[in-house]
Design a protein around this motif. Structure first.
Motif, short mmCIF file in Angstrom:
data_model
loop_
_atom_site.label_atom_id
_atom_site.label_comp_id
_atom_site.label_asym_id
_atom_site.label_seq_id
_atom_site.Cartn_x
_atom_site.Cartn_y
_atom_site.Cartn_z
N PHE A 1 18.94 3.51 -26.86
CA PHE A 1 18.29 4.34 -25.86
C PHE A 1 18.74 4.00 -24.44
CE2 PHE A 1 15.36 4.00 -29.47
CZ PHE A 1 15.33 5.32 -29.85
N GLY A 2 19.56 2.99 -24.28
CA GLY A 2 20.07 2.63 -22.97
C GLY A 2 19.09 1.83 -22.14
N GLY A 3 19.42 1.70 -20.88
CA GLY A 3 18.62 0.87 -19.99
C GLY A 3 18.10 1.61 -18.77
N MET A 4 18.10 2.94 -18.81
CA MET A 4 17.60 3.73 -17.68
C MET A 4 16.13 4.04 -17.90
SD MET A 4 20.29 3.95 -15.82
CE MET A 4 19.64 5.02 -14.60
N ILE A 5 15.31 3.63 -16.96
CA ILE A 5 13.85 3.79 -17.07
C ILE A 5 13.34 4.38 -15.76
CG2 ILE A 5 11.65 2.59 -17.43
CD1 ILE A 5 13.41 0.24 -18.58
N SER A 6 12.43 5.35 -15.85
CA SER A 6 11.75 5.87 -14.68
C SER A 6 10.28 5.48 -14.79
CB SER A 6 11.87 7.39 -14.59
OG SER A 6 13.21 7.76 -14.38
N VAL A 7 9.70 5.12 -13.65
CA VAL A 7 8.30 4.68 -13.62
C VAL A 7 7.59 5.39 -12.48
CG1 VAL A 7 6.74 2.70 -13.42
CG2 VAL A 7 8.99 2.40 -14.47
N GLU A 8 6.44 5.97 -12.79
CA GLU A 8 5.61 6.62 -11.78
C GLU A 8 4.61 5.59 -11.25
OE1 GLU A 8 4.22 8.50 -9.06
OE2 GLU A 8 5.64 9.71 -10.20
N THR A 9 4.77 5.22 -9.98
CA THR A 9 3.88 4.22 -9.38
C THR A 9 2.63 4.85 -8.77
OG1 THR A 9 4.96 4.30 -7.22
CG2 THR A 9 5.85 2.73 -8.84
N GLY A 10 2.68 6.16 -8.49
CA GLY A 10 1.50 6.83 -7.97
C GLY A 10 1.58 7.23 -6.51
N SER A 11 2.39 6.53 -5.72
CA SER A 11 2.49 6.88 -4.30
C SER A 11 3.76 6.27 -3.71
CB SER A 11 1.28 6.37 -3.52
OG SER A 11 1.32 4.95 -3.42
N ARG A 12 4.17 6.80 -2.58
CA ARG A 12 5.34 6.28 -1.87
C ARG A 12 5.09 4.82 -1.46
NH1 ARG A 12 9.92 8.28 1.06
NH2 ARG A 12 9.39 10.38 0.41
N GLU A 13 3.85 4.52 -1.07
CA GLU A 13 3.52 3.16 -0.64
C GLU A 13 3.65 2.17 -1.80
OE1 GLU A 13 2.29 6.14 1.97
OE2 GLU A 13 1.52 5.89 -0.06
N ARG A 14 3.17 2.55 -2.98
CA ARG A 14 3.31 1.66 -4.14
C ARG A 14 4.77 1.51 -4.54
NH1 ARG A 14 -1.35 4.56 -6.93
NH2 ARG A 14 -3.16 3.56 -6.03
N ALA A 15 5.51 2.60 -4.47
CA ALA A 15 6.94 2.53 -4.78
C ALA A 15 7.64 1.58 -3.80
CB ALA A 15 7.58 3.92 -4.72
N ALA A 16 7.31 1.69 -2.52
CA ALA A 16 7.92 0.82 -1.51
C ALA A 16 7.56 -0.64 -1.77
CB ALA A 16 7.46 1.24 -0.11
N ALA A 17 6.32 -0.88 -2.21
CA ALA A 17 5.91 -2.26 -2.51
C ALA A 17 6.73 -2.81 -3.67
CB ALA A 17 4.42 -2.30 -2.83
N VAL A 18 6.95 -2.01 -4.71
CA VAL A 18 7.77 -2.44 -5.84
C VAL A 18 9.18 -2.77 -5.37
CG1 VAL A 18 8.89 -1.63 -7.98
CG2 VAL A 18 6.44 -1.25 -7.63
N LEU A 19 9.75 -1.87 -4.59
CA LEU A 19 11.12 -2.07 -4.09
C LEU A 19 11.23 -3.33 -3.24
CD1 LEU A 19 11.99 1.61 -3.13
CD2 LEU A 19 12.66 0.39 -5.20
#
Length: 175
Positions: free
Chosen positions: A91-109
């Protein structure tokens, strides 16, 4: 090196594509061709590790965040899971994850240390991106929404690093 092929069954379209190819000079040079040949020798090893790491990280994230927030064709919750099982051995190694908001995505990054922030997801190293502000930033927000690219979406490309290092990084970033 990124390459591809266009196959058409219309001579007119083929001639037009050949003209564009010649006019733009969009052909790999000798060194690029050599890199591709060299890379094919270890491709099977890299893809096996890419798949192994992707499966483990997708499972880890799905357990902690819920299967509705993790998009990976190797998860039984994925809408195309049955098709993926019929068409693929891995299945490969490409994964998408919905964090819920731009702020949460920025925190992950901001918390990743092993995964590197990058627009191009395809190297041997583990990479992470924020499509809404990177690859799809020029797409109007309404169109991005139609495509499922929200401000909270992040994408991971699991590389060939040690799985425990990657899992620790994912735990730190998404925890």
């Amino acid at each position: 090196m990124v390459g591809g092929i266009a196959i058409v069954n219309d001579d007119g379209v083929a001639e037009r594509l050949q003209f564009i190819l010649n006019a733009s000079g969009a052909v790999p040079g000798p060194f690029d061709a050599w890199l591709v040949l060299r890379g094919t020798k270890t491709l099977h090893l890299r893809m096996a590790r890419h798949d192994e790491n992707g499966r483990a990280i997708a499972g880890y994230l799905a357990e902690r965040m819920g299967t509705e927030r993790v998009f990976y064709p190797g998860l039984p919750s994925h809408p195309q899971y049955d098709l993926a099982c019929r068409q693929m051995r891995g299945f490969g190694g490409m994964i998408s994850v919905e964090t819920g908001s731009r702020e949460r995505a920025a925190a992950v990054l901001s918390r990743v240390q092993v995964f590197s922030l990058a627009e191009s997801l395809g190297g041997v190293e583990s990479l992470i991106s924020h499509p809404a502000s990177m690859t799809h930033a020029s797409v109007p927000p309404e169109r991005r929404a139609e495509m499922g690219i929200t401000d909270g979406l992040v994408r991971l490309s699991c590389g060939v690093e040690d799985l425990q290092d990657l899992l620790a990084d994912v735990e730190r970033a998404f925890g």
